[in-house]
Design an enzyme around this catalytic site. Structure first.
Site, PDB file in Angstrom:
ATOM      1  N   ALA A  65       0.783  -1.079  -0.070  1.00 46.35           N
ATOM      2  CA  ALA A  65      -0.128  -0.052   0.095  1.00 46.35           C
ATOM      3  C   ALA A  65       1.042   1.137  -0.046  1.00 46.35           C
ATOM      4  CB  ALA A  65      -0.945   0.104   1.141  1.00 46.35           C
ATOM      5  N   GLY A 108       0.673  -4.958   0.898  1.00 45.32           N
ATOM      6  CA  GLY A 108      -0.628  -4.851   0.147  1.00 45.32           C
ATOM      7  C   GLY A 108      -0.277  -5.553  -1.358  1.00 45.32           C
ATOM      8  N   GLU A 111      -0.852  -9.235  -0.505  1.00 44.33           N
ATOM      9  CA  GLU A 111      -2.310  -9.318  -0.302  1.00 44.33           C
ATOM     10  C   GLU A 111      -2.923  -9.394  -1.792  1.00 44.33           C
ATOM     11  OE1 GLU A 111      -1.753  -6.166   2.708  1.00 44.33           O
ATOM     12  OE2 GLU A 111      -3.032  -7.622   4.083  1.00 44.33           O
ATOM     13  N   GLU A 131       4.672  -5.055   7.059  1.00 42.84           N
ATOM     14  CA  GLU A 131       4.091  -4.090   7.600  1.00 42.84           C
ATOM     15  C   GLU A 131       4.772  -3.801   8.907  1.00 42.84           C
ATOM     16  OE1 GLU A 131       2.669  -6.467   6.024  1.00 42.84           O
ATOM     17  OE2 GLU A 131       1.095  -5.661   4.640  1.00 42.84           O
TER      18      GLU A 131
HETATM   19  N1  CO8 Z   1       4.521   3.173  -0.926  1.00 42.80           N
HETATM   20  C1  CO8 Z   1       4.960   4.214  -1.231  1.00 42.80           C
HETATM   21  N2  CO8 Z   1       6.246   4.272  -2.094  1.00 42.80           N
HETATM   22  C2  CO8 Z   1       6.807   3.407  -2.278  1.00 42.80           C
HETATM   23  C3  CO8 Z   1       6.597   2.196  -1.394  1.00 42.80           C
HETATM   24  C4  CO8 Z   1       5.216   2.039  -0.794  1.00 42.80           C
HETATM   25  N3  CO8 Z   1       4.944   0.886  -0.369  1.00 42.80           N
HETATM   26  N4  CO8 Z   1       7.517   1.181  -2.123  1.00 42.80           N
HETATM   27  C5  CO8 Z   1       8.695   1.877  -2.490  1.00 42.80           C
HETATM   28  N5  CO8 Z   1       7.950   3.180  -2.635  1.00 42.80           N
HETATM   29  C6  CO8 Z   1       8.710   4.320  -3.404  1.00 42.80           C
HETATM   30  C7  CO8 Z   1       9.959   4.587  -2.448  1.00 42.80           C
HETATM   31  O1  CO8 Z   1       9.542   5.608  -1.661  1.00 42.80           O
HETATM   32  C8  CO8 Z   1      10.943   5.393  -3.898  1.00 42.80           C
HETATM   33  O2  CO8 Z   1      10.231   6.609  -4.162  1.00 42.80           O
HETATM   34  P1  CO8 Z   1      11.504   7.736  -4.227  1.00 42.80           P
HETATM   35  O3  CO8 Z   1      12.166   7.528  -5.446  1.00 42.80           O
HETATM   36  O4  CO8 Z   1      10.436   9.006  -4.385  1.00 42.80           O
HETATM   37  O5  CO8 Z   1      12.196   7.987  -2.904  1.00 42.80           O
HETATM   38  C9  CO8 Z   1      10.577   4.427  -5.028  1.00 42.80           C
HETATM   39  O6  CO8 Z   1       9.487   3.568  -4.414  1.00 42.80           O
HETATM   40  C10 CO8 Z   1      11.535   3.200  -5.040  1.00 42.80           C
HETATM   41  O7  CO8 Z   1      11.876   2.707  -3.826  1.00 42.80           O
HETATM   42  P2  CO8 Z   1      13.203   2.383  -3.123  1.00 42.80           P
HETATM   43  O8  CO8 Z   1      14.207   3.335  -3.509  1.00 42.80           O
HETATM   44  O9  CO8 Z   1      13.140   2.006  -1.579  1.00 42.80           O
HETATM   45  O10 CO8 Z   1      13.714   1.047  -3.907  1.00 42.80           O
HETATM   46  P3  CO8 Z   1      14.653  -0.236  -3.403  1.00 42.80           P
HETATM   47  O11 CO8 Z   1      15.037  -0.967  -4.764  1.00 42.80           O
HETATM   48  O12 CO8 Z   1      16.015   0.369  -2.695  1.00 42.80           O
HETATM   49  O13 CO8 Z   1      13.791  -1.032  -2.460  1.00 42.80           O
HETATM   50  C11 CO8 Z   1      11.998  -2.239  -1.661  1.00 42.80           C
HETATM   51  C12 CO8 Z   1      12.556  -1.628  -2.685  1.00 42.80           C
HETATM   52  C13 CO8 Z   1      12.664  -3.035  -0.690  1.00 42.80           C
HETATM   53  C14 CO8 Z   1      10.511  -2.807  -2.090  1.00 42.80           C
HETATM   54  C15 CO8 Z   1      11.650  -0.850  -0.724  1.00 42.80           C
HETATM   55  O14 CO8 Z   1      11.094   0.067  -1.446  1.00 42.80           O
HETATM   56  C16 CO8 Z   1      10.697  -1.116   0.257  1.00 42.80           C
HETATM   57  O15 CO8 Z   1      10.892  -1.618   1.209  1.00 42.80           O
HETATM   58  N6  CO8 Z   1       9.378  -0.634   0.235  1.00 42.80           N
HETATM   59  C17 CO8 Z   1       8.278  -0.777   1.267  1.00 42.80           C
HETATM   60  C18 CO8 Z   1       7.891  -1.908   1.282  1.00 42.80           C
HETATM   61  C19 CO8 Z   1       6.730  -2.136   2.491  1.00 42.80           C
HETATM   62  O16 CO8 Z   1       6.944  -1.934   3.609  1.00 42.80           O
HETATM   63  N7  CO8 Z   1       5.309  -2.336   2.092  1.00 42.80           N
HETATM   64  C20 CO8 Z   1       4.531  -2.633   2.912  1.00 42.80           C
HETATM   65  C21 CO8 Z   1       3.450  -1.250   2.993  1.00 42.80           C
HETATM   66  S1  CO8 Z   1       2.449  -1.208   4.126  1.00 42.80           S
HETATM   67  C22 CO8 Z   1       1.140  -2.130   3.511  1.00 42.80           C
HETATM   68  O17 CO8 Z   1       1.227  -2.585   2.546  1.00 42.80           O
HETATM   69  C23 CO8 Z   1       0.189  -2.274   4.483  1.00 42.80           C
HETATM   70  C24 CO8 Z   1      -1.258  -2.938   3.553  1.00 42.80           C
HETATM   71  C25 CO8 Z   1      -2.248  -3.048   4.160  1.00 42.80           C
HETATM   72  C26 CO8 Z   1      -3.307  -1.531   3.904  1.00 42.80           C
HETATM   73  C27 CO8 Z   1      -4.562  -1.831   4.248  1.00 42.80           C
HETATM   74  C28 CO8 Z   1      -5.166  -0.512   4.591  1.00 42.80           C
HETATM   75  C29 CO8 Z   1      -6.505  -0.594   5.332  1.00 42.80           C
END
Ligand code: CO8
Length: 257
Positions: A65, A108, A111, A131
């Site tokens: 998400a 997400g 999911e 998460e």
């Molecule tokens: N949300 C927003 N932006 C994201 C997300 C995300 N989940 N994941 C990556 N991005 C963005 C980064 O912020 C970055 O943007 P910018 O260039 O502007 O800084 C761009 O994508 C590229 O990402 P990275 O530079 O981090 O790329 P890497 O190759 O270094 O890393 C990863 C890749 C490992 C995937 C890393 O991006 C990461 O850990 N992302 C987050 C993963 C995460 O924590 N996901 C869970 C999110 S919470 C969730 O999903 C809850 C679901 C339930 C919701 C239900 C609501 C009711």
């Protein structure tokens, strides 16, 4: 129809839906949900389409998400809007949806893949529920669907540590149906979807519904549900055609009736 966050292409009877927010690794925001619901409603309404493939990019199916969209929200905003409850409608799509996952399917994203009817994984796929590292939890069904798919031990470890599972482990654990070389993922997924789209449409819906019922019911009730749907299929013209075609050693010619 134009969408903001996805691309939709028809390949024969298969609808290929590609998440298209590359700069955010296909993070799921409110617009993605709106677009996906519209595309899947269109799939169900279009008699020329029999199955969908949902995919992302080589790097990410979806990295979760959208953290930037969610970060400022408080309990009242989340609970008041029942944030992301629209995904419950997504799983009500009656035609099958195959997730074709390459790269990250996290939070997400994992999911969303699990909401599809089955997952085909590229050998680059990585699945996780990270998460907890954000001091939250799965919120789109991950704690329930992952546990049903891979069992308590792995699901608990993944939710509590946030560790990722690679494609091989995901296949061994039963999360994905098959692992495919990344370069062949889309072609293989579309080919698989075309096989499904070539089946009798009512039988496809019935098969999807009865397998899904296994998640909701006990064994006796589930077997009964299956039997009743099986009986019901004998009221379709396609059942007569399918069995006649077998006896006459020719392909079935389906009418969807
Ligand atoms: N949300 C927003 N932006 C994201 C997300 C995300 N989940 N994941 C990556 N991005 C963005 C980064 O912020 C970055 O943007 P910018 O260039 O502007 O800084 C761009 O994508 C590229 O990402 P990275 O530079 O981090 O790329 P890497 O190759 O270094 O890393 C990863 C890749 C490992 C995937 C890393 O991006 C990461 O850990 N992302 C987050 C993963 C995460 O924590 N996901 C869970 C999110 S919470 C969730 O999903 C809850 C679901 C339930 C919701 C239900 C609501 C009711």
């Amino acid at each position: 129809m134009d969408y903001e966050t996805i691309q939709v292409e028809q390949r024969g009877a298969v609808t290929l839906i590609t998440l298209d927010r590359p700069k955010a690794l296909n993070a799921l925001n409110a617009q993605v949900l709106t677009d996906l619901l519209a595309a899947l409603a269109a799939l169900d309404a279009d008699h020329s389409q029999g199955c969908a493939v949902l995919t992302g990019s080589d790097k990410a199916f979806a990295a979760g998400a959208d953290i930037k969209e969610m970060s400022g929200m408080d309990f009242a905003a989340m609970y008041g809007s029942d944030h992301f409850s629209g995904y419950d409608r997504l799983v009500q799509t009656r035609k099958p949806v195959i997730a074709a996952v390459a790269g990250y399917a996290l939070g997400g994203g994992c999911e969303l893949a699990m909401m599809c009817d089955f997952i085909l994984a590229a050998d680059t796929a990585k699945f996780g529920q990270p998460e907890i590292k954000l001091a939250v939890s799965p919120g789109m069904g991950g704690s329930q669907r992952l546990t049903r798919a891979v069992g308590k031990a792995k699901a608990m470890e993944m939710c509590l540590t946030g560790r990722m599972m690679d494609a091989g482990e995901a296949e061994r654990a039963g999360l994905v149906s098959r692992v495919i070389p990344a370069a062949e993922l889309i072609d293989e997924a579309v080919k698989t979807a075309a096989v499904i789209a070539g089946m009798a449409p009512i039988a496809v819906k019935a098969n999807k519904e009865m397998v899904n019922a296994a998640f909701e019911t006990g064994l006796t009730a589930g077997v009964q549900f299956e039997r009743r749907l099986f009986h019901g299929l004998f009221g379709t013209a396609d059942q007569k055609e399918g069995m006649a075609a077998f006896v006459e050693k020719r392909p079935g010619n389906w009418t969807g009736k």
